[in-house]
Design an enzyme around this catalytic site. Sequence first.
Site, mmCIF file in Angstrom:
data_model
loop_
_atom_site.group_PDB
_atom_site.id
_atom_site.type_symbol
_atom_site.label_atom_id
_atom_site.label_comp_id
_atom_site.label_asym_id
_atom_site.label_seq_id
_atom_site.Cartn_x
_atom_site.Cartn_y
_atom_site.Cartn_z
ATOM 1 N N GLY A 194 -34.634 48.318 -6.032
ATOM 2 C CA GLY A 194 -34.196 47.150 -6.818
ATOM 3 C C GLY A 194 -35.308 46.729 -7.767
ATOM 4 O O GLY A 194 -36.189 47.519 -8.108
ATOM 5 N N ARG A 195 -35.270 45.459 -8.161
ATOM 6 C CA ARG A 195 -36.244 44.972 -9.155
ATOM 7 C C ARG A 195 -37.686 45.122 -8.675
ATOM 8 O O ARG A 195 -38.565 45.556 -9.422
ATOM 9 C CB ARG A 195 -35.965 43.489 -9.452
ATOM 10 N N ILE A 196 -37.945 44.785 -7.399
ATOM 11 C CA ILE A 196 -39.332 44.853 -6.902
ATOM 12 C C ILE A 196 -39.733 46.311 -6.658
ATOM 13 O O ILE A 196 -40.848 46.720 -6.990
ATOM 14 C CB ILE A 196 -39.489 43.997 -5.621
ATOM 15 N N THR A 237 -43.185 44.308 2.684
ATOM 16 C CA THR A 237 -43.193 42.973 2.059
ATOM 17 C C THR A 237 -41.751 42.472 1.912
ATOM 18 O O THR A 237 -41.502 41.569 1.115
ATOM 19 C CB THR A 237 -43.845 43.014 0.653
ATOM 20 N N SER A 238 -40.801 43.098 2.661
ATOM 21 C CA SER A 238 -39.400 42.711 2.476
ATOM 22 C C SER A 238 -39.031 41.618 3.478
ATOM 23 O O SER A 238 -39.239 40.431 3.196
ATOM 24 C CB SER A 238 -38.496 43.940 2.589
ATOM 25 N N ARG A 239 -38.535 41.995 4.645
ATOM 26 C CA ARG A 239 -38.270 41.044 5.717
ATOM 27 C C ARG A 239 -38.686 41.708 7.027
ATOM 28 O O ARG A 239 -38.477 42.911 7.222
ATOM 29 C CB ARG A 239 -36.781 40.686 5.777
ATOM 30 N N GLU A 280 -41.049 35.481 12.645
ATOM 31 C CA GLU A 280 -42.035 34.638 11.949
ATOM 32 C C GLU A 280 -41.990 33.205 12.444
ATOM 33 O O GLU A 280 -40.880 32.699 12.626
ATOM 34 C CB GLU A 280 -41.735 34.651 10.438
ATOM 35 N N HIS A 317 -46.976 36.271 4.920
ATOM 36 C CA HIS A 317 -45.795 36.131 4.044
ATOM 37 C C HIS A 317 -46.192 35.480 2.708
ATOM 38 O O HIS A 317 -45.675 34.414 2.345
ATOM 39 C CB HIS A 317 -44.679 35.339 4.750
ATOM 40 N N ALA A 346 -46.462 37.508 -0.330
ATOM 41 C CA ALA A 346 -46.339 38.507 -1.407
ATOM 42 C C ALA A 346 -45.980 37.873 -2.754
ATOM 43 O O ALA A 346 -46.435 38.334 -3.797
ATOM 44 C CB ALA A 346 -45.335 39.583 -1.025
HETATM 45 C C1 GLV Z 1 -39.833 35.460 -0.137
HETATM 46 O O1 GLV Z 1 -39.925 36.085 0.885
HETATM 47 C C2 GLV Z 1 -38.670 35.532 -0.974
HETATM 48 O O2 GLV Z 1 -37.639 36.051 -0.531
HETATM 49 O O3 GLV Z 1 -38.731 35.042 -2.108
#
Ligand code: GLV
Length: 320
Positions: free
Chosen positions: A149-151, A231-233, A262, A280, A282
């Site tokens: 996706g975008r990231i 860095t997702s979930r 978390e 968390h 990012a």
């Molecule tokens: C942070 O984790 C977001 O989803 O923006």
Amino acid sequence: MTRPRVLVTHPILDPGPQLLAAEVEVVTGTEPSIRARAEGCAGIVSQVMDPIGEEVLSLPGLKIVANCAVGFDNIDLAAATRHGVLATNTPGVLNDTTADFAFALLMAAARRVAEGDRFVREGRYHGWAIDMLLGQDLHGATLGIVGIGRIGRALARRALGFDMRVLYTDDAAPLSPAEEAELGVERRPLVELLRESDYVSLHVPLTPETRHLISHDELQLMKPTAILVNTSRGPVVDEAALAAALKAGEIFAAGIDVYEHEPAVDPGLLGLDNVVLAPHIASGSVRTRSRMSELAALNLLAGLRGERPPNLLNPEAWQT
Ligand code: GLV
């Protein structure tokens, strides 16, 4: 005319509060439950740690929940739609900042940056040694991106700048051959990507399909020199399985920004030197968190004015 009441669950950054104050009455509430705090509110500005389920979404008079995050797995979207409550997120503004941080974790884990910092602070550095804290090279290595996706695409561009080869897997939204060629990435099924990659970075949303996408069996497919970045979930990775694989040296290292439960972190990870742990953050640059706050406020205000919010997640609720 009385202004609509809006619950802001946790403070947001400028210019969000000013935008809200111009049109609504902001409440914060003190009760432990979000439902109790949101009673009588037409809108809620929520954040990733706020579970927004049926009990909140069924509140009479609630029109919109504006999540100050791109991820929205904390909101029961089906329940929002059922109750005619609009839900929004903050996409777009955090792509580059999040990709920067994924790359930072990748480099930190590969070159043992956090471990080196601890080593020096603990007074253990007594002079140069040819075999001290040896890591893995990024240049010339293969990066596997799970979710383009975008990231994921922003990360690919960074990796290509470091002379990496980039693979990706994305069954939900594969790129066209022209997009692949333009970006410079090659598609692989997940199993092949895990086997071939020196680095694997996760960029999928949390859904029932992606929960524990990376667990014991997937970690076994990775190279013993490989590095995993998330860095997702948190729940996309089976954290206990990751701790076991890192401890056994089945993969070289990991860089982790998000956790299964978390803010708790699996105790198995806390004792390991070959994992870089971040809280968390990012998307946590001054500018990006401020833009997220602004976007959440603008989405909320649009919904309350009866305009279609720019980042509407459930258009079905808008139609009803
Ligand atoms: C942070 O984790 C977001 O989803 O923006």
